[in-house]
Design a protein around this motif. Structure first.
Motif, PDB file in Angstrom:
ATOM      1  N   SER A 119      41.311  29.737  42.032  1.00 35.54           N
ATOM      2  CA  SER A 119      42.618  30.277  42.387  1.00 35.54           C
ATOM      3  C   SER A 119      42.941  29.918  43.827  1.00 35.54           C
ATOM      4  N   LEU A 120      44.184  30.142  44.196  1.00 36.79           N
ATOM      5  CA  LEU A 120      44.655  29.804  45.546  1.00 36.79           C
ATOM      6  C   LEU A 120      44.904  31.084  46.359  1.00 36.79           C
ATOM      7  N   PRO A 121      44.972  30.967  47.673  1.00 36.47           N
ATOM      8  CA  PRO A 121      45.095  32.163  48.523  1.00 36.47           C
ATOM      9  C   PRO A 121      46.282  33.066  48.194  1.00 36.47           C
ATOM     10  N   GLY A 122      47.378  32.503  47.689  1.00 38.55           N
ATOM     11  CA  GLY A 122      48.551  33.329  47.397  1.00 38.55           C
ATOM     12  C   GLY A 122      48.280  34.409  46.366  1.00 38.55           C
ATOM     13  N   LYS A 123      47.520  34.045  45.316  1.00 44.51           N
ATOM     14  CA  LYS A 123      47.163  34.990  44.261  1.00 44.51           C
ATOM     15  C   LYS A 123      45.676  34.813  43.932  1.00 44.51           C
ATOM     16  N   PRO A 124      44.802  35.230  44.805  1.00 39.54           N
ATOM     17  CA  PRO A 124      43.370  35.010  44.578  1.00 39.54           C
ATOM     18  C   PRO A 124      42.835  35.830  43.402  1.00 39.54           C
ATOM     19  N   ILE A 125      41.975  35.209  42.637  1.00 38.54           N
ATOM     20  CA  ILE A 125      41.271  35.896  41.541  1.00 38.54           C
ATOM     21  C   ILE A 125      39.822  35.992  41.966  1.00 38.54           C
ATOM     22  N   LEU A 126      39.430  37.175  42.412  1.00 38.09           N
ATOM     23  CA  LEU A 126      38.103  37.383  42.977  1.00 38.09           C
ATOM     24  C   LEU A 126      37.243  38.299  42.121  1.00 38.09           C
ATOM     25  N   LYS A 127      37.868  38.956  41.160  1.00 41.31           N
ATOM     26  CA  LYS A 127      37.152  39.860  40.251  1.00 41.31           C
ATOM     27  C   LYS A 127      37.883  39.888  38.926  1.00 41.31           C
ATOM     28  N   ALA A 128      37.238  40.475  37.918  1.00 36.96           N
ATOM     29  CA  ALA A 128      37.800  40.462  36.565  1.00 36.96           C
ATOM     30  C   ALA A 128      39.179  41.118  36.522  1.00 36.96           C
ATOM     31  N   ALA A 129      39.366  42.200  37.262  1.00 38.39           N
ATOM     32  CA  ALA A 129      40.652  42.907  37.237  1.00 38.39           C
ATOM     33  C   ALA A 129      41.803  42.032  37.717  1.00 38.39           C
ATOM     34  N   ASP A 130      41.489  41.029  38.538  1.00 38.76           N
ATOM     35  CA  ASP A 130      42.538  40.149  39.056  1.00 38.76           C
ATOM     36  C   ASP A 130      43.098  39.211  37.991  1.00 38.76           C
ATOM     37  N   ILE A 131      42.397  39.088  36.864  1.00 38.92           N
ATOM     38  CA  ILE A 131      42.877  38.217  35.781  1.00 38.92           C
ATOM     39  C   ILE A 131      44.057  38.848  35.064  1.00 38.92           C
ATOM     40  N   VAL A 132      44.056  40.157  34.971  1.00 39.60           N
ATOM     41  CA  VAL A 132      45.080  40.881  34.210  1.00 39.60           C
ATOM     42  C   VAL A 132      46.474  40.561  34.754  1.00 39.60           C
ATOM     43  N   GLY A 133      47.356  40.154  33.841  1.00 35.98           N
ATOM     44  CA  GLY A 133      48.734  39.847  34.200  1.00 35.98           C
ATOM     45  C   GLY A 133      48.957  38.468  34.778  1.00 35.98           C
ATOM     46  N   VAL A 146      36.041  33.207  26.510  1.00 35.68           N
ATOM     47  CA  VAL A 146      35.235  33.698  27.632  1.00 35.68           C
ATOM     48  C   VAL A 146      36.062  34.638  28.511  1.00 35.68           C
ATOM     49  N   ILE A 147      37.331  34.303  28.734  1.00 36.48           N
ATOM     50  CA  ILE A 147      38.193  35.180  29.535  1.00 36.48           C
ATOM     51  C   ILE A 147      38.367  36.529  28.836  1.00 36.48           C
ATOM     52  N   ASP A 148      38.669  36.502  27.539  1.00 35.49           N
ATOM     53  CA  ASP A 148      38.844  37.754  26.799  1.00 35.49           C
ATOM     54  C   ASP A 148      37.558  38.581  26.799  1.00 35.49           C
ATOM     55  N   ALA A 149      36.416  37.912  26.635  1.00 40.73           N
ATOM     56  CA  ALA A 149      35.135  38.619  26.620  1.00 40.73           C
ATOM     57  C   ALA A 149      34.848  39.229  27.987  1.00 40.73           C
ATOM     58  N   THR A 150      35.189  38.502  29.050  1.00 40.97           N
ATOM     59  CA  THR A 150      34.970  39.011  30.403  1.00 40.97           C
ATOM     60  C   THR A 150      35.806  40.267  30.648  1.00 40.97           C
ATOM     61  N   LEU A 151      37.047  40.235  30.195  1.00 37.60           N
ATOM     62  CA  LEU A 151      37.901  41.413  30.334  1.00 37.60           C
ATOM     63  C   LEU A 151      37.337  42.584  29.534  1.00 37.60           C
ATOM     64  N   ALA A 152      36.889  42.315  28.317  1.00 34.97           N
ATOM     65  CA  ALA A 152      36.320  43.378  27.474  1.00 34.97           C
ATOM     66  C   ALA A 152      35.060  43.967  28.103  1.00 34.97           C
ATOM     67  N   LEU A 153      34.211  43.123  28.687  1.00 35.01           N
ATOM     68  CA  LEU A 153      32.986  43.595  29.331  1.00 35.01           C
ATOM     69  C   LEU A 153      33.291  44.510  30.509  1.00 35.01           C
ATOM     70  N   ASN A 154      34.457  44.321  31.104  1.00 34.86           N
ATOM     71  CA  ASN A 154      34.860  45.138  32.250  1.00 34.86           C
ATOM     72  C   ASN A 154      35.841  46.249  31.862  1.00 34.86           C
ATOM     73  N   ASN A 155      35.974  46.474  30.547  1.00 34.03           N
ATOM     74  CA  ASN A 155      36.862  47.531  30.034  1.00 34.03           C
ATOM     75  C   ASN A 155      38.297  47.361  30.534  1.00 34.03           C
ATOM     76  N   LEU A 156      38.745  46.107  30.540  1.00 30.63           N
ATOM     77  CA  LEU A 156      40.094  45.791  30.984  1.00 30.63           C
ATOM     78  C   LEU A 156      40.929  45.289  29.814  1.00 30.63           C
ATOM     79  N   PRO A 157      42.234  45.469  29.853  1.00 26.00           N
ATOM     80  CA  PRO A 157      43.083  44.965  28.760  1.00 26.00           C
ATOM     81  C   PRO A 157      43.135  43.445  28.753  1.00 26.00           C
ATOM     82  N   LYS A 158      43.230  42.878  27.567  1.00 23.83           N
ATOM     83  CA  LYS A 158      43.305  41.423  27.445  1.00 23.83           C
ATOM     84  C   LYS A 158      44.748  40.963  27.636  1.00 23.83           C
ATOM     85  N   GLU A 159      45.231  41.209  28.813  1.00 22.46           N
ATOM     86  CA  GLU A 159      46.625  40.896  29.134  1.00 22.46           C
ATOM     87  C   GLU A 159      46.665  39.781  30.169  1.00 22.46           C
TER      88      GLU A 159
END
Length: 340
Positions: A119-133, A146-159
């Motif tokens: 990711s780039l500095p404007g919208k950094p993805i540094l943790k699983a929660a940053d993927i959402v949206g 793998v992205i969906d599984a990572t979100l599920a492992l972190n109890n996050l919505p697959k959004e």
């Protein structure tokens, strides 16, 4: 056994000499190996084992079948009888088992999963929660899973929004997405070669660091072949292990072999390949068990985090660990290297 002791027990001319003592009448066996990607430095241990004559000392002739976007997956090649051994990734391997293929894993190259998101500095993805949206540029179904599984492992919505992408990070630089699935040893190096600095001009966050843990470059064969040619498989893995041990000494050696010999027609860049090898060498070691020998599958990693990742991806009917992996093959390899 301590890592230093293992290295001493497995390296050097004395070992090469002991493994090279074969009867004159010994017959050379051909082993075909289906690679999951092109002939680059990802397979450093393989290239060194060939160049240094380790396979020859085992009376083996190894023929590699290159992979890549236009090549059949190794799981298909081995199932069709086109190769005796192959490289696979975790979830596709489980799917192949689910379709009735009687495969067995005998070794694993990278205990640290190298896939992640750039990711780039404007919208950094540094943790699983940053993927959402976010809009994520991804190559195919495996990356999406793998992205969906990572979100599920972190109890996050697959959004998140999937944006189809190729194997080059340019679409991310042109802001076609907020993140780009990539290997920390490959596309991230491409950005470095463009003068960009990790942690400043771009960020690479591995799925491993976000909770999705799995071996990369699993080595598998059919159960029938292993039963019929177990000594051959042990010989192959013994030579390969020696190749990976040797690779730790100087990452430039395998890089040069990939560029000038095994991938000579691919237009590989020597500096990029050397940097890739520098980054991947630490990934060949189990971070939770640093003294574990190279290529040995960790039962706890498999039965724990890897099974959890598979279940998070919706694969809940998993066979017993000992049906998926024959742990004894690498045990025999390590034992023979100690004796040598």
């Amino acid at each position: 056994m301590q890592r230093r002791t293992f290295m001493q027990a497995t390296g050097g001319a004395a070992l090469a000499g002991s493994l090279g003592a074969f009867p004159a009448f010994a017959q050379t066996k051909t082993v075909r190996v289906a690679l999951a990607w092109i002939n680059n430095v990802e397979y450093a241990g393989l290239w060194i084992a060939e160049a240094e004559g380790y396979f020859k000392q085992e009376q083996l002739e190894v023929k590699t079948l290159p992979g890549g976007p236009n090549a059949p997956p190794p799981l298909v090649t081995v199932a069709a009888g086109g190769a005796e051994l192959g490289y696979a990734t975790w979830l596709p391997y489980l799917d192949a088992i689910g379709r009735g293929n009687d495969f067995v894993i005998v070794a694993g190259t990278y205990p640290v999963f190298p896939l992640g998101i750039i990711s780039l500095p404007g919208k950094p993805i540094l943790k699983a929660a940053d993927i959402v949206g976010k809009k994520i540029l991804a190559q195919g179904p495996n990356e999406r899973t793998v992205i969906d599984a990572t979100l599920a492992l972190n109890n996050l919505p697959k959004e998140w929004e999937f944006v189809p992408a190729g194997f080059s990070p340019e679409p991310l630089l042109s802001k076609q997405g907020d993140g780009y699935t990539a290997f920390g040893t490959n596309q991230a190096v491409t950005l470095e070669r463009m003068g960009m600095v990790r942690g400043k001009d771009f960020f690479f966050t591995s799925f491993d660091s976000m909770g999705y843990r799995a071996y990369a470059s699993l080595i598998f064969t059919s159960r029938a072949y292993l039963q019929a040619e177990r000594p051959t498989v042990v010989k192959f893995l013994r030579a390969l292990t020696r190749g990976w041990i040797e690779n730790e000494k100087d990452p430039a050696v395998a890089a040069k072999l990939a560029v000038t010999r095994f991938g000579v027609d691919l237009g590989l860049d020597l500096k990029q390949q050397t940097r890739q090898n520098e980054l991947q060498i630490p990934m060949t070691k189990n971070p939770t068990k640093p003294d574990q020998p190279l290529l040995v599958i960790d039962r706890e990693l498999l039965a724990g985090p890897m099974y959890a990742a598979a279940k998070a991806s919706g694969r809940d009917k998993l066979p017993d660990v000992d049906k998926l992996v024959d742990f004894s093959v690498m045990q025999d390899v390590i034992a023979s290297l100690k004796k040598g």
